[in-house]
Design a protein around this motif. Structure first.
Motif, PDB file in Angstrom:
ATOM      1  N   ARG A  30      -0.653  19.149-100.865  1.00 58.12           N
ATOM      2  CA  ARG A  30      -0.182  19.583 -99.543  1.00 58.12           C
ATOM      3  C   ARG A  30      -0.484  21.058 -99.310  1.00 58.12           C
ATOM      4  O   ARG A  30      -0.904  21.457 -98.214  1.00 58.12           O
ATOM      5  CB  ARG A  30       1.325  19.322 -99.412  1.00 58.12           C
ATOM      6  CG  ARG A  30       1.699  17.852 -99.306  1.00 58.12           C
ATOM      7  CD  ARG A  30       3.195  17.686 -99.159  1.00 58.12           C
ATOM      8  NE  ARG A  30       3.672  18.336 -97.932  1.00 58.12           N
ATOM      9  CZ  ARG A  30       4.963  18.556 -97.663  1.00 58.12           C
ATOM     10  NH1 ARG A  30       5.889  18.189 -98.528  1.00 58.12           N
ATOM     11  NH2 ARG A  30       5.313  19.125 -96.534  1.00 58.12           N
ATOM     12  N   TRP A 102      -6.397  12.603-100.700  1.00 57.71           N
ATOM     13  CA  TRP A 102      -5.613  11.703 -99.849  1.00 57.71           C
ATOM     14  C   TRP A 102      -6.331  10.379 -99.652  1.00 57.71           C
ATOM     15  O   TRP A 102      -6.406   9.849 -98.544  1.00 57.71           O
ATOM     16  CB  TRP A 102      -5.335  12.376 -98.501  1.00 57.71           C
ATOM     17  CG  TRP A 102      -4.635  13.683 -98.649  1.00 57.71           C
ATOM     18  CD1 TRP A 102      -5.188  14.919 -98.633  1.00 57.71           C
ATOM     19  CD2 TRP A 102      -3.237  13.882 -98.881  1.00 57.71           C
ATOM     20  NE1 TRP A 102      -4.227  15.881 -98.828  1.00 57.71           N
ATOM     21  CE2 TRP A 102      -3.021  15.268 -98.985  1.00 57.71           C
ATOM     22  CE3 TRP A 102      -2.153  13.008 -98.996  1.00 57.71           C
ATOM     23  CZ2 TRP A 102      -1.756  15.808 -99.207  1.00 57.71           C
ATOM     24  CZ3 TRP A 102      -0.894  13.545 -99.220  1.00 57.71           C
ATOM     25  CH2 TRP A 102      -0.713  14.919 -99.325  1.00 57.71           C
ATOM     26  N   GLN A 404       7.236  15.556 -91.652  1.00 59.01           N
ATOM     27  CA  GLN A 404       7.589  15.121 -93.005  1.00 59.01           C
ATOM     28  C   GLN A 404       8.920  14.374 -93.000  1.00 59.01           C
ATOM     29  O   GLN A 404       9.779  14.639 -92.164  1.00 59.01           O
ATOM     30  CB  GLN A 404       7.653  16.342 -93.928  1.00 59.01           C
ATOM     31  CG  GLN A 404       6.319  17.032 -94.096  1.00 59.01           C
ATOM     32  CD  GLN A 404       5.239  16.099 -94.619  1.00 59.01           C
ATOM     33  OE1 GLN A 404       5.463  15.337 -95.556  1.00 59.01           O
ATOM     34  NE2 GLN A 404       4.073  16.139 -93.995  1.00 59.01           N
ATOM     35  N   THR A 407       3.194  10.850 -93.289  1.00 64.15           N
ATOM     36  CA  THR A 407       1.880  11.167 -92.751  1.00 64.15           C
ATOM     37  C   THR A 407       1.670  10.381 -91.459  1.00 64.15           C
ATOM     38  O   THR A 407       1.139  10.914 -90.480  1.00 64.15           O
ATOM     39  CB  THR A 407       0.767  10.836 -93.757  1.00 64.15           C
ATOM     40  OG1 THR A 407       0.974   9.518 -94.281  1.00 64.15           O
ATOM     41  CG2 THR A 407       0.758  11.836 -94.900  1.00 64.15           C
ATOM     42  N   THR A 414       4.320  10.594 -97.048  1.00 67.62           N
ATOM     43  CA  THR A 414       3.349  11.499 -97.665  1.00 67.62           C
ATOM     44  C   THR A 414       3.205  11.215 -99.154  1.00 67.62           C
ATOM     45  O   THR A 414       2.098  11.251 -99.698  1.00 67.62           O
ATOM     46  CB  THR A 414       3.789  12.959 -97.444  1.00 67.62           C
ATOM     47  OG1 THR A 414       4.010  13.180 -96.046  1.00 67.62           O
ATOM     48  CG2 THR A 414       2.739  13.932 -97.940  1.00 67.62           C
TER      49      THR A 414
END
Length: 497
Positions: A30, A102, A404, A407, A414
């Motif tokens: 992140r 990701w 948050q 995503t 996330t």
């Protein structure tokens, strides 16, 4: 018995270490994405506004034949070329992280987001790349009308690029028009609902307007810096005048757009609004607007809160007694971090209010015909020139941290989006990014500032100096209108505000 106990204990230890390593990798991933996008976002924000500004200058030159417009265009064209290049490079590097850090997110959302990203390349990027060369190098080769058309197409291309990228981002906040397959992937069912999702119109207009304001204050700051050295510098006077008009007209409009965007966020992401407001209490008869405070996520309170009664409800619900969401309305593991976005939101709004104040002050001085006479306004404009970038980054942090722990809001967390990677690997790549980014983009920024320090004049390199208007294909009649009177003794035009 003892052996099985030892094995069991070791198993727990290994599992705990794996969980800790995964958590660290997630946090580092992140941070890495946040770092790279914070560098990237400032370049598109500047290039979107600067491309439109160049199109306006080129159009005004084509219409009026005034040399000052094309010379100002040339001054900023060199800067735009560097900004555009750095934006492309930083964007490509950032996109690689979807595959490295990701990959789960890419797999889950690829059927929906992949085509949208492809449309951005096929429409906007190809359009920009196809006409950028004509815009940069074709002034003496293709004629003024085609050169203006190329400049306008590049400006439109930047807006189309923003359209697709913000559609992707908005869908992650307000997902619509999708289905789910057996593999847990998002499958498109209604492309119009996907592209024009509920938050997209507000986010698109808000972001593009922010880009225009950011560019206006950079242009105004550069012009002010030169006017402090020479108050009669005509291109600098033109830049400063146009920048202050933009501040006067667009900054208040951005306040209204931001309010509409906030109402949309309240409807679709109330937890984000609660975190932005730092609200942990339930106010039955109207919530205050907190101007200052220190949100404490653990203690579930905002320390040292200073607020204006009822104003929070009035802004968010347009009613003095409207109900404002509280973070206590949501489970602990679904609350955005108010300690961060409480402040980033206020930084963004504070800079917006400062821009409005500068625009109004400049308008008052303009009415008095003293726009270029007060050095305090010029100095202030120099100091606040980079604040647009700060506001853009603060707004992005508010938007993304406020989403948050998801995503894809409410659907994909996330923690479930990150690749199966080790923390040391992410840490090494993050360190490499930091070193390379500060070296490469630091050098690019230094070069841009150096070009900004170059004194703008009526003789920027481009067409032949001997007959600038005729060489550019502009008729003598257009260049000899009464409003473009030239003092032949000094070969300078009379300064006008």
């Amino acid at each position: 018995m003892r052996r099985s106990s030892v094995v069991y204990t070791r198993g727990i230890f290994v599992m705990e270490n794996l969980a800790l390593s995964s958590l660290d990798a997630l946090l580092l991933a992140r941070i890495q994405f946040g770092f790279t996008i914070a560098f990237h976002i400032i370049f598109p924000a500047f290039s979107i506004g600067l491309a439109s500004y160049l199109a306006v200058l080129n159009g005004l030159y084509l219409k009026t034949g005034k040399r000052i417009y094309i010379q100002t265009f040339r001054f900023w064209l060199k800067i735009f070329a560097v900004v555009f290049g750095m934006g492309v490079v930083s964007g490509i590097v950032m996109s690689y992280q979807f595959g490295t850090n990701w990959s789960v997110f890419s797999d889950k959302t690829g059927p929906v987001l992949g085509p949208l990203m492809g449309y951005e390349v096929l429409t906007a990027f190809f359009l920009e790349a196809g006409f950028l060369g004509v815009m940069l190098f074709g002034e003496k080769r293709v004629g003024p009308r085609l050169h203006f058309a190329a400049t306008l197409i590049v400006a439109i291309g930047t807006l189309i690029s923003a359209f697709w990228i913000l559609s992707v981002n908005s869908w992650m906040h307000t997902p619509t028009g999708y289905g789910m397959n057996e593999q847990g992937q998002f499958i498109p069912e209604d492309w119009l609902a996907i592209v024009f999702n509920p938050s997209f119109p507000y986010r698109f207009v808000h972001t593009v307007t922010a880009a225009y304001l950011t560019t206006a204050f950079v242009v105004g700051g550069v012009a002010a810096w030169h006017l402090l050295k020479d108050k009669r510098n005509r291109p600098a006077r033109l830049m400063f005048s146009m920048a202050m008009w933009m501040a006067l007209l667009v900054a208040p409009a951005q306040l209204i757009i931001g309010d509409l965007h906030g109402l949309n966020t309240l409807e679709h992401q109330p937890a984000k609004v609660a975190a932005m407001e730092g609200t942990f209490e339930k106010y039955e008869n109207g919530a205050p607007l907190l101007l200052f405070g220190i949100p404490d996520m653990e203690a579930e309170t905002t320390h040292y809160a200073i607020g204006i009664p009822y104003l929070g409800s009035l802004i968010l619900t347009h009613s003095l007694t409207g109900e404002v969401p509280s973070l206590l309305d949501f489970p602990k593991d679904e609350r955005p971090n108010a300690s961060v976005i409480f402040w980033t939101f206020r930084v963004m709004v504070g800079i917006g209010m400062l821009m409005i104040a500068v625009g109004l002050a400049a308008f008052v001085l303009r009415l008095r015909k003293q726009l270029f006479d007060h050095r305090w306004l010029l100095r202030l404009s120099v100091w606040i020139a980079p604040t647009g970038f700060i506001a853009v980054i603060a707004g992005w942090i508010t938007t993304e941290v406020g989403r948050q722990p998801y995503t894809v809001y409410g659907l994909l967390k996330t923690a479930d989006s990150v690749s199966p990677i080790d923390a040391p690997g992410v840490a090494a790549s993050l360190l490499a990014f930091i070193i390379v980014y500060f070296a490469v983009f630091g050098a690019g920024t230094f070069y841009i500032i150096r070009k900004m320090k170059h004194r703008p004049s009526l003789h920027e390199k481009g067409v032949d100096r001997g007959s600038p208007d005729r060489a550019a294909g502009v008729t003598p009649a257009a260049s000899m209108r009464p409003e473009t009177v030239i003092d032949k003794a000094s070969d300078k035009r009379k300064p006008r505000e």
